[in-house]
Motif scaffolding. Structure first.
Motif, PDB file in Angstrom:
ATOM      1  N   TYR A 424     -91.547 -13.391  83.585  1.00  0.00           N
ATOM      2  CA  TYR A 424     -92.342 -14.488  83.025  1.00  0.00           C
ATOM      3  C   TYR A 424     -92.161 -14.626  81.517  1.00  0.00           C
ATOM      4  N   VAL A 425     -91.938 -13.518  80.833  1.00  0.00           N
ATOM      5  CA  VAL A 425     -91.783 -13.599  79.382  1.00  0.00           C
ATOM      6  C   VAL A 425     -90.604 -14.499  79.015  1.00  0.00           C
ATOM      7  N   TRP A 426     -89.575 -14.567  79.866  1.00  0.00           N
ATOM      8  CA  TRP A 426     -88.439 -15.450  79.571  1.00  0.00           C
ATOM      9  C   TRP A 426     -88.869 -16.918  79.620  1.00  0.00           C
ATOM     10  N   ALA A 427     -89.763 -17.256  80.563  1.00  0.00           N
ATOM     11  CA  ALA A 427     -90.266 -18.627  80.640  1.00  0.00           C
ATOM     12  C   ALA A 427     -90.991 -18.999  79.351  1.00  0.00           C
ATOM     13  N   LYS A 428     -91.799 -18.064  78.831  1.00  0.00           N
ATOM     14  CA  LYS A 428     -92.514 -18.345  77.580  1.00  0.00           C
ATOM     15  C   LYS A 428     -91.545 -18.489  76.410  1.00  0.00           C
ATOM     16  N   MET A 429     -90.502 -17.675  76.397  1.00  0.00           N
ATOM     17  CA  MET A 429     -89.504 -17.767  75.328  1.00  0.00           C
ATOM     18  C   MET A 429     -88.748 -19.097  75.388  1.00  0.00           C
ATOM     19  N   MET A 430     -88.368 -19.517  76.597  1.00  0.00           N
ATOM     20  CA  MET A 430     -87.653 -20.785  76.745  1.00  0.00           C
ATOM     21  C   MET A 430     -88.555 -21.957  76.366  1.00  0.00           C
ATOM     22  N   HIS A 431     -89.821 -21.884  76.771  1.00  0.00           N
ATOM     23  CA  HIS A 431     -90.777 -22.939  76.420  1.00  0.00           C
ATOM     24  C   HIS A 431     -90.874 -23.098  74.902  1.00  0.00           C
ATOM     25  N   LYS A 432     -90.945 -21.991  74.207  1.00  0.00           N
ATOM     26  CA  LYS A 432     -91.020 -22.037  72.745  1.00  0.00           C
ATOM     27  C   LYS A 432     -89.742 -22.617  72.144  1.00  0.00           C
ATOM     28  N   LYS A 433     -88.618 -22.384  72.811  1.00  0.00           N
ATOM     29  CA  LYS A 433     -87.320 -22.796  72.277  1.00  0.00           C
ATOM     30  C   LYS A 433     -87.040 -24.275  72.501  1.00  0.00           C
ATOM     31  N   ILE A 434     -87.330 -24.790  73.720  1.00  0.00           N
ATOM     32  CA  ILE A 434     -86.910 -26.162  74.034  1.00  0.00           C
ATOM     33  C   ILE A 434     -88.069 -27.111  74.304  1.00  0.00           C
ATOM     34  N   GLY A 435     -89.306 -26.606  74.307  1.00  0.00           N
ATOM     35  CA  GLY A 435     -90.449 -27.488  74.493  1.00  0.00           C
ATOM     36  C   GLY A 435     -90.742 -27.756  75.948  1.00  0.00           C
ATOM     37  N   GLY A 436     -91.337 -28.921  76.218  1.00  0.00           N
ATOM     38  CA  GLY A 436     -91.761 -29.264  77.563  1.00  0.00           C
ATOM     39  C   GLY A 436     -93.124 -28.684  77.885  1.00  0.00           C
ATOM     40  N   SER A 437     -93.553 -28.803  79.147  1.00  0.00           N
ATOM     41  CA  SER A 437     -94.823 -28.246  79.611  1.00  0.00           C
ATOM     42  C   SER A 437     -94.531 -27.030  80.478  1.00  0.00           C
ATOM     43  N   LEU A 438     -95.363 -25.991  80.353  1.00  0.00           N
ATOM     44  CA  LEU A 438     -95.169 -24.760  81.113  1.00  0.00           C
ATOM     45  C   LEU A 438     -96.301 -24.575  82.108  1.00  0.00           C
ATOM     46  N   LEU A 439     -95.941 -24.493  83.389  1.00  0.00           N
ATOM     47  CA  LEU A 439     -96.887 -24.199  84.456  1.00  0.00           C
ATOM     48  C   LEU A 439     -96.714 -22.740  84.862  1.00  0.00           C
ATOM     49  N   THR A 440     -97.819 -21.987  84.923  1.00  0.00           N
ATOM     50  CA  THR A 440     -97.781 -20.583  85.322  1.00  0.00           C
ATOM     51  C   THR A 440     -98.191 -20.448  86.779  1.00  0.00           C
ATOM     52  N   VAL A 441     -97.287 -19.916  87.602  1.00  0.00           N
ATOM     53  CA  VAL A 441     -97.580 -19.675  89.014  1.00  0.00           C
ATOM     54  C   VAL A 441     -98.008 -18.211  89.138  1.00  0.00           C
ATOM     55  N   THR A 442     -99.207 -17.983  89.614  1.00  0.00           N
ATOM     56  CA  THR A 442     -99.776 -16.626  89.604  1.00  0.00           C
ATOM     57  C   THR A 442     -99.360 -15.853  90.851  1.00  0.00           C
ATOM     58  N   ASP A 443     -98.063 -15.556  90.938  1.00  0.00           N
ATOM     59  CA  ASP A 443     -97.575 -14.721  92.022  1.00  0.00           C
ATOM     60  C   ASP A 443     -96.360 -13.942  91.545  1.00  0.00           C
ATOM     61  N   ALA A 444     -95.736 -13.209  92.460  1.00  0.00           N
ATOM     62  CA  ALA A 444     -94.587 -12.371  92.116  1.00  0.00           C
ATOM     63  C   ALA A 444     -93.307 -12.865  92.783  1.00  0.00           C
ATOM     64  N   THR A 445     -93.296 -14.130  93.212  1.00  0.00           N
ATOM     65  CA  THR A 445     -92.122 -14.657  93.895  1.00  0.00           C
ATOM     66  C   THR A 445     -91.129 -15.236  92.893  1.00  0.00           C
ATOM     67  N   HIS A 446     -89.942 -15.574  93.391  1.00  0.00           N
ATOM     68  CA  HIS A 446     -88.864 -16.086  92.550  1.00  0.00           C
ATOM     69  C   HIS A 446     -88.385 -17.428  93.080  1.00  0.00           C
ATOM     70  N   SER A 447     -88.386 -18.432  92.225  1.00  0.00           N
ATOM     71  CA  SER A 447     -87.786 -19.735  92.557  1.00  0.00           C
ATOM     72  C   SER A 447     -88.398 -20.367  93.797  1.00  0.00           C
ATOM     73  N   THR A 448     -89.715 -20.468  93.842  1.00  0.00           N
ATOM     74  CA  THR A 448     -90.349 -20.983  95.065  1.00  0.00           C
ATOM     75  C   THR A 448     -91.113 -22.287  94.855  1.00  0.00           C
ATOM     76  N   MET A 449     -90.990 -22.936  93.695  1.00  0.00           N
ATOM     77  CA  MET A 449     -91.758 -24.160  93.470  1.00  0.00           C
ATOM     78  C   MET A 449     -91.421 -25.238  94.498  1.00  0.00           C
ATOM     79  N   LYS A 450     -90.202 -25.272  94.972  1.00  0.00           N
ATOM     80  CA  LYS A 450     -89.829 -26.318  95.936  1.00  0.00           C
ATOM     81  C   LYS A 450     -90.113 -25.919  97.373  1.00  0.00           C
ATOM     82  N   SER A 451     -90.706 -24.744  97.582  1.00  0.00           N
ATOM     83  CA  SER A 451     -90.981 -24.267  98.937  1.00  0.00           C
ATOM     84  C   SER A 451     -92.093 -25.096  99.577  1.00  0.00           C
TER      85      SER A 451
END
Length: 725
Positions: A424-451
């Motif tokens: 998750y820390v990488w998501a926060k770093m990328m958000h700071k770098k390129i902007g946009g909106s950040l949604l935090t999914v409170t789980d331990a899965t990987h790449s499941t937003m489209k599930s």
């Protein structure tokens, strides 16, 4: 007949596939041509007709090849082919959704068809779905090289230097192409394809390693992006900085766990303050070694409070076993890469090319040692194997970091708070770098937003439909569905499968113990359809696990019965008795139930290979389950909560209340296919049905009637109903 080379990595061999000349017809245009220009003519062909290994059930994906410059600074120079796929919009087309499955380095052409089973499927009414095999992957131009395997007994430095030599040799095959495999060139290639296909702007969905392509493309071509969603996000910085940020996040989780242990001192006795607990952990680390101890502080466990009790149980076992017993040492770990999905055709080399061409870290062994010592001084529980991503660039020329920047196009990021593949820390770093909106999914899965199974996944479609960003957090998958949990006592880990110790009611303590797994887990390969293997068969060796999932030690024996006809079981008799195993490892075998589960019965599926336990109900008893040339009768279909996955074959299925073993996990329908390998179908008097994503078990009640004197397999017994030779 035109010959178009498509490369498949079979140790160091490039295999060409001949396809019809009509596959692709394209006239090149200047790389900087305006997006409003007339799209160039591309002749599409069904991918299943163009590629011998394509999914034969896919009647919608079309494929073509688009030539691009190897070096965009020399547009008239050497060209290479980039493979592109399309699933056309079912209605009036208003745009396109480009995507990338990750890695980086995984083939992207199968992705559009895969999206039809995702949350994004409704968008195909108005948008074409576009997939690209980035240079170096899939059917695009690539270099065929073997990934060097570790060698027993070699030192870390010897391994590093051997990998460096292998990298140099692979680059030497085609240095121009190897050094051009970068996110910048992949972005230029994608923009070239956008232009050729006539899209003024694109929408983009990227997950895992695909988020790097999205971030770089938007930084280079922001005006050509309409909407972009990036899920499970890559680090925006180089290898060493990425690893350090990852380790720092895990250490923060460890210290939260230490605080919890201090509050439970009356139970676990590791100390009544976080400092005392940390000192106790360092003592245990010194006892077993840095890398072995890292397995007890799995960051994915310590980050999720629901799993802390199981983690504490593992540590308690380690402390209480004393110095008289050897602690199993960690064997070779699987390659851990940023955004690792699944090993592709030429995944290892291409992944490393993408990452190393963007980083200057870890070129020499001295660099590796220096960076490690600095990291471990600050984060004392950082294991040596944390440095693996750095070693992949051994022998590679220094690269140049991505030039990431904010843009004006609509951008949504999502990170999964407790996952370990792209922390998750990488998501926060990328958000700071390129902007946009950040949604935090409170789980331990990987790449499941489209599930389709993720409740808040509807936000993805909402974003692409109206462009509205989302912030804050959303609930993900429950912890007990996404990783280790539960009691693993009685299970045995095999090299590629799970197994369990089983005990019929007639067995005595002094009898040789029985081990049960799937027929397709037979050590010499799966039995043929109709084949029943009996007698003193192939040798079997496995590792007994503790209740908390630690390796306790080996057991050996020989196969006595195996078949995949009517059922799917391998039964072995071990060299150790039940009493031996109890005395040596302190675990009991599962009692073997004499009746099978019924629909609605609460069960648990315990996988020793994945160290996971799923809880659900037996949803149905299936008259006939067909998978390729194999059929089984009265199979058990799980409710969706038992989301078993590859690696769970042979897992014990037990009654949730009594822990009697009632079945053995056997297969699941992965892709929605009908009656084929990894896609079983159900057959009854009403016809054939498919339940995509559901898992199945084979009942084991018939085994009890086939066990004779001395706990041996006796097919001649009158009550024995197992298939016979």
């Amino acid at each position: 007949m035109q010959i178009i080379l498509r490369y498949v990595t079979v140790p160091s061999i490039a295999v060409g596939i001949s396809v019809a000349a009509s596959l692709m017809s394209l006239t090149a245009a200047p790389a900087g041509a305006a997006s409003a220009s007339t799209p160039e003519r591309v002749k599409w062909e069904l991918c299943r007709d163009a590629a011998a290994d394509w999914n034969r059930e896919d009647s919608r994906s079309e494929c073509a090849l688009v030539p691009v410059p190897v070096d965009y600074a020399k547009p008239a120079g050497r060209k290479i082919d980039i493979a592109v796929s399309r699933v056309r919009a079912t209605g009036k087309r208003t745009g396109a959704l480009f995507g990338n499955p990750g890695g980086p380095g995984l083939a992207g052409t199968p992705s559009p068809y895969g999206l039809l089973d995702s949350r994004l499927a409704p968008l195909n009414e108005e948008w074409d779905f576009i997939g690209i095999d980035t240079r170096g992957t899939g059917y695009s131009a690539q270099i065929s090289c073997d990934t060097p395997e570790s060698q027993e007994g070699e030192s870390e430095r010897e391994s590093f230097e051997r990998q460096a030599e292998a990298k140099r040799a692979c680059i030497a095959k085609d240095p121009e192409l190897a050094l051009s495999i970068s996110m910048e060139n992949a972005s230029r290639d994608m923009d070239r394809i956008r232009e050729v296909l006539g899209y003024r702007t694109i929408n983009f969905y990227g997950n895992s390693g695909g988020t790097a392509l999205g971030a770089v493309y938007r930084s280079m071509f922001d005006s050509r992006v309409d909407r972009m969603w990036l899920d499970s996000i890559m680090s925006p910085v180089g290898q060493d900085a990425a690893v350090t940020a990852e380790v720092a996040q895990y250490h923060a989780g460890y210290r939260r766990f230490f605080g919890w242990l201090a509050g439970k001192d009356a139970t676990y006795h590791f100390g009544d303050s976080p400092g005392k607990v940390e000192s106790a952990m360092k003592a245990l680390q010194a006892k077993v070694g840095r890398d072995a101890f890292a397995t007890f502080l799995d960051p994915n466990l310590e980050a999720v409070p629901d799993r802390w009790e199981r983690s504490a149980a593992k540590l308690l076992e380690l402390r209480n076993e004393g110095t008289g017993k050897a602690v199993p040492q960690q064997k070779g770990r699987e390659r851990k890469s940023f955004g690792l999905g699944e090993m592709g055709r030429n995944y290892g080399f291409t992944h490393d090319a993408f990452m190393c061409n963007a980083s200057a870290d870890g070129r020499t062994y001295a660099d590796l040692v220096r960076m490690r010592e600095k990291r471990q001084a600050r984060y004392p529980f950082a294991a040596d194997f944390s440095d693996q991503p750095l070693t992949y660039c051994a022998g590679w020329p220094a690269g140049r970091p991505w030039d990431l920047k904010p843009g004006k196009s609509r951008l949504q990021l999502s990170g999964h708070e407790f996952e370990t593949v792209t922390p998750y820390v990488w998501a926060k770093m990328m958000h700071k770098k390129i902007g946009g909106s950040l949604l935090t999914v409170t789980d331990a899965t990987h790449s499941t937003m489209k599930s389709p199974a993720l409740a808040c996944g509807s936000k993805v479609v909402d974003f692409f439909r109206d462009g509205t960003p989302t912030k804050g957090s959303c609930p993900g998958f429950p912890a007990d569905q996404t990783g280790p949990a539960g009691n693993l006592a009685g299970t045995v880990r095999l090299p590629n499968c799970s197994a369990s110790l089983v005990r019929p009611r007639t067995a005595r303590d002094e009898d040789k113990a029985l081990l049960l797994t799937n027929g397709h887990c037979h050590p010499e390969g799966r039995p043929k359809p109709g084949e029943v293997i009996t007698g003193e068969g192939a040798p079997v060796e496995g590792t007994v696990l503790s209740p908390a999932g630690r390796e306790l030690g080996p057991v050996t024996g020989r196969v006595r019965y195996a078949t995949m006809t009517g059922t799917d079981i391998t039964l072995a008799q071990l060299d150790s008795t039940y009493a031996d195993i109890r005395q040596k490892y302190g675990v009991e075998a599962f009692a073997l139930a004499e009746t099978g589960p019924v629909a609605g019965q609460r069960i648990k599926v315990a996988s020793s290979f994945l160290e996971s336990v799923w809880s659900c109900r037996a949803e149905a008893v299936v008259p006939t389950l067909k998978e390729g040339d194999y059929t089984s009768t009265r199979a058990i279909r799980y409710a969706k909560e038992c989301d078993t996955r590859p690696g769970s074959s042979g897992s014990a299925v037990v009654d949730a209340e009594t822990r009697e073993l009632v079945a053995v996990n056997s297969t699941s329908n992965r892709d929605g296919g009908t009656c084929g390998p990894n896609n079983p179908c159900e057959i009854d008097e009403t016809g054939t049905t498919v339940h995509r994503g559901r898992g199945y078990a084979t009942q084991t009640a018939a085994i009890a009637g086939c066990i004779g004197t001395g706990n041996t397999v006796d097919l001649a017994r009158q009550e024995c109903a197992l298939p016979k030779p």
